[in-house]
Motif scaffolding. Sequence first.
Motif, PDB file in Angstrom:
ATOM      1  N   TYR A 227       0.848  -1.192   0.000  1.00  0.00           N
ATOM      2  CA  TYR A 227       0.000   0.000   0.000  1.00  0.00           C
ATOM      3  C   TYR A 227       0.884   1.243   0.000  1.00  0.00           C
ATOM      4  O   TYR A 227       0.508   2.280  -0.528  1.00  0.00           O
ATOM      5  CB  TYR A 227      -0.924   0.006   1.213  1.00  0.00           C
ATOM      6  CG  TYR A 227      -1.913   1.169   1.229  1.00  0.00           C
ATOM      7  CD1 TYR A 227      -2.961   1.211   0.314  1.00  0.00           C
ATOM      8  CD2 TYR A 227      -1.800   2.203   2.152  1.00  0.00           C
ATOM      9  CE1 TYR A 227      -3.871   2.265   0.318  1.00  0.00           C
ATOM     10  CE2 TYR A 227      -2.707   3.252   2.172  1.00  0.00           C
ATOM     11  CZ  TYR A 227      -3.740   3.286   1.248  1.00  0.00           C
ATOM     12  OH  TYR A 227      -4.637   4.338   1.248  1.00  0.00           O
ATOM     13  N   PRO A 231      -0.539   2.270  -3.681  1.00  0.00           N
ATOM     14  CA  PRO A 231      -1.783   2.177  -2.904  1.00  0.00           C
ATOM     15  C   PRO A 231      -3.013   1.852  -3.731  1.00  0.00           C
ATOM     16  O   PRO A 231      -3.932   1.201  -3.244  1.00  0.00           O
ATOM     17  CB  PRO A 231      -1.896   3.565  -2.253  1.00  0.00           C
ATOM     18  CG  PRO A 231      -1.077   4.468  -3.120  1.00  0.00           C
ATOM     19  CD  PRO A 231       0.057   3.617  -3.603  1.00  0.00           C
ATOM     20  N   ASP A 314      -0.812  10.275  -5.329  1.00  0.00           N
ATOM     21  CA  ASP A 314      -1.271   9.004  -4.759  1.00  0.00           C
ATOM     22  C   ASP A 314      -0.498   8.636  -3.507  1.00  0.00           C
ATOM     23  O   ASP A 314      -1.048   8.053  -2.567  1.00  0.00           O
ATOM     24  CB  ASP A 314      -1.197   7.886  -5.806  1.00  0.00           C
ATOM     25  CG  ASP A 314       0.214   7.624  -6.298  1.00  0.00           C
ATOM     26  OD1 ASP A 314       0.947   8.602  -6.549  1.00  0.00           O
ATOM     27  OD2 ASP A 314       0.596   6.442  -6.445  1.00  0.00           O
ATOM     28  N   SER A 318      -2.165   8.841   0.580  1.00  0.00           N
ATOM     29  CA  SER A 318      -2.270   7.532   1.214  1.00  0.00           C
ATOM     30  C   SER A 318      -1.304   7.368   2.381  1.00  0.00           C
ATOM     31  O   SER A 318      -1.221   6.286   2.977  1.00  0.00           O
ATOM     32  CB  SER A 318      -2.022   6.421   0.187  1.00  0.00           C
ATOM     33  OG  SER A 318      -0.727   6.539  -0.381  1.00  0.00           O
TER      34      SER A 318
END
Length: 375
Positions: A227, A231, A314, A318
């Motif tokens: 992740y 992610p 991103d 995250s």
Amino acid sequence: MTAVPLSVLDLVPVVSGSSSATALHRTLDLARAAERAGYARYWLAEHHLNPGVAGSAPTVVIGAVAAVTSSIRVGSAATLVGNVRGLQIAETFGTLTGLYGPRFDLGLGRSGAPAPGTPKPPSLAPRADQVVDGLLLPAPFDFRVAPGSTFALQGELLGRVPGDVERFDDDLALVRALFAGTWTRGGKVVEAPPATGADVELWIHGSTGGESARVAGSLGLPYGANYHSSPGTVLASVEAYRASFRPGVLDAPRVVVSADVVVGRSAAEAEELALGYGQWVHSIRSGVGAIPYPTPDAARATPLPDEAVAAVRDRLVSRFVGDAAHVADRLEVLRRVTGADELLVTTITHDHAARVRSYELLAAEWARRALAPAA
């Protein structure tokens, strides 16, 4: 809350105004602190040609970490097949086990960066942000490997060839056979001391839910899903692994999921400590190589332009940043949605003491919740 272990992923970051040597010694300090705090594993990543990362020889650092700790499991996340051959991998981890005992985890990953000018797939990633049961799956940024970039140069200097990706299955089979003492040539068993009989825990790591997930599942091996670095694909990755799973080394699937976190004594402190991450990630994705991690003041003085922010969005959205309670809440969401059996946390700050404290604060909060009576 379901109590699952927390583990550490260390990239051995080099910060501005410091050196690779200092970063390596700080890794040893962090490893000792992680063991005291109760983390289950201490894993090292592999990166090359990055001025801001000193983790280019993870197996050497793994041995150094094992030498200054006594109980925490130590390993790689991941040793990249294609950068080194299967025989060398098995012999190296066999040597570590012979020296320090059976507490090593060999995480294997594919080195197959795309050729210059071709897109790097996130094959199963959503094309727009999604929120699944409270977990954000951000739309990925697709980038190309430019000729002359550090990605291309790594492949050249490490001697990678196009068939390295396809060779993964063969090298994995070789490593397993060497550990088991069952590899044969010409009808005769060929032993590779000290790999033969070494009690090493083998993991497969992947990002997009492709071949790595399939291989891990089909062999009944544990699987690491990212992740923190991809992610948008984490659910596709763990779902592909579970769909492919057949009992083998394990009777049931086992997944560790990684996350980027920064924990402060307050939300405001955490946000301050987290500054510089965007510039650092962008330096990697742009192909110039990781810069030494900047101070918060330097990050404020050199904000990223809009197009650069878009290239790392991103990763920014995250990352779990806040006080220990907030970060633990977000990690619990990640655990619940992915079904992770373990969480692998990675933290980078310019200030080393703050980085160690981040891990300590999180471990204390996680342990407190695990011991709290069920509501």
